[in-house]
Design an enzyme around this catalytic site. Structure first.
Site: not given
Length: 396
Positions: A91, A128, A161
């Site tokens: 992240e 992502d 997404k």
């Protein structure tokens, strides 16, 4: 001359209204060995076969260290011209900077965007980022996903997404973009550490709590053993359980996503656990993984549901006990009313002016509410702190 979907708005034809649609098709396949030499799924899903097969491959650096020989052998066996671009993905690097580094490497390799899909091998964070790159690169380049974590298998590898974090906000920049193909290969989970298996179990638990009581029962009975053996099916009973758990989690997610891919309907049960968790996760980085933050959110909203009479006391205790058995947190010190009110306000902006907050209604169903107050959150936080402390005392 008239064209379907093209409407003029005056006799002088000085204003036009254009209506168009683009069908979306994407495929998800269970695959026992994505890099087995006899498996050609990675080679033949980009339109007609070219004489020369080329692939730009973005791979998690840890996955490359563990599985690099197998990946290289696969492409070399099939005579593929390829480039491997490794990313140390978590992240903290889910950013535009990481995305642009991938684009530079992609430019250096050069691809035919119609026939040479980008291949991404890694977890949800990397998928992502690469999904966003694929959507932006020449306004749309095919991408094939090979998730290597449990959360990638059942969550990030299922939907459309894409995104990166920005300005200390989770996935603040992103798009909707369907991959051509996702290959689900559970064998990668062998090398995933225990905490990251539990991280993926949080997203499976989400689906159980809001729409699948049978899935909850499976997690209650088999969850700890599936965690121990990393979903490898080391006995016939565990193979059946692992297969059913993964299938039910994915099928349930797709049932919710397929009619609402672009989120035109903002009341989405799959947003359960994702009201407070984005803010909590970003404030906790890198201490909390995504699934862990989601689980803390689910614990809090379970208590909110219990306070409202939507969840019975025995159901509440079963839910918290399953979280504990899956080695997931139900409490975090960041759960304080001020931060939660800030998170809820940001969610309201995201959900078009309403909370649209999913709460569990028992186990396996959910309802939406729009009237959660800061006082109610304060009480729920105190309840959850007490319940979590009591569970820890029992475990010790």
């Amino acid at each position: 001359m008239t064209t379907p979907g093209l409407v003029t708005r005056s006799d002088r034809v000085d204003a036009w209204k254009v209506s168009a649609s683009m069908p979306v098709h994407y495929e998800i396949q269970v695959c026992a060995d994505a890099f087995g030499l006899g498996n050609t799924a990675l080679l033949g899903h980009a339109g007609h076969r070219a004489e020369r097969i080329r692939r730009f491959v973005v791979v998690d650096a840890n996955v490359l260290a563990l599985h690099g020989d197998r990946i290289r052998s696969y492409f070399e066996h099939h005579g593929v011209e390829y480039a491997l671009h490794a990313v140390q993905a978590d992240e903290t690097v889910k950013s535009l900077e990481t995305a642009t580094e991938i684009v530079r490497a992609l430019d250096a390799f050069g691809i035919d965007r119609r026939r040479e899909p980008i291949v991404v091998i890694g977890g949800g964070v990397l998928m992502d980022i690469v999904g966003l790159v694929a959507n932006l690169y020449r306004r749309g380049t095919p991408v094939v996903r090979v998730p290597t974590t449990l959360i990638g298998l059942v969550d990030a590898g299922v939907g459309v997404k894409t995104g990166v974090n920005f300005n200390n906000h989770k996935n603040r920049l992103g798009t909707y973009f369907a991959s051509s193909l996702t290959l689900l290969d559970r064998s990668f989970l062998v090398t995933v550490d225990r905490r990251h298996i539990a991280n993926g179990l949080a997203e499976i638990l989400k689906m159980a709590l809001i729409k699948d009581a049978r899935l909850f029962d499976l997690l209650e009975e088999y969850g700890p053993r599936l965690l121990d053996e990393k979903f490898q099916g080391t006995t016939p009973a565990l193979e059946r359980a692992a297969t059913e758990v993964v299938q039910r989690a994915i099928h349930g997610m797709l049932e919710e996503l397929q009619p609402n891919l672009w989120e035109t309907e903002l009341e989405r049960v799959v947003d359960y656990g994702h009201t407070f968790s984005p803010t909590v996760e970003m404030h906790a980085l890198p201490a909390l993984l995504h699934g862990e933050a989601v689980c803390v959110d689910m614990a809090l909203t379970t208590v909110l549901g219990w306070r409202r009479g939507l969840v019975g006391t025995r159901q509440r205790d079963r839910i918290l006990a399953v979280m504990r058995s899956l080695e997931l947190p139900s409490w975090n010190a960041l759960l304080e009313p001020g931060l939660l009110a800030e998170a809820l306000a940001d969610t309201v902006r995201h959900r078009d002016g309403q909370q649209r907050l999913p709460l569990p209604a028992g186990i396996g169903e959910a309802v939406f509410v729009n009237d959660v107050t800061e006082d109610e959150l304060t009480v729920a936080v105190d309840d959850l702190r007490r319940l979590s402390s009591a569970q820890e005392a029992v475990r010790v």
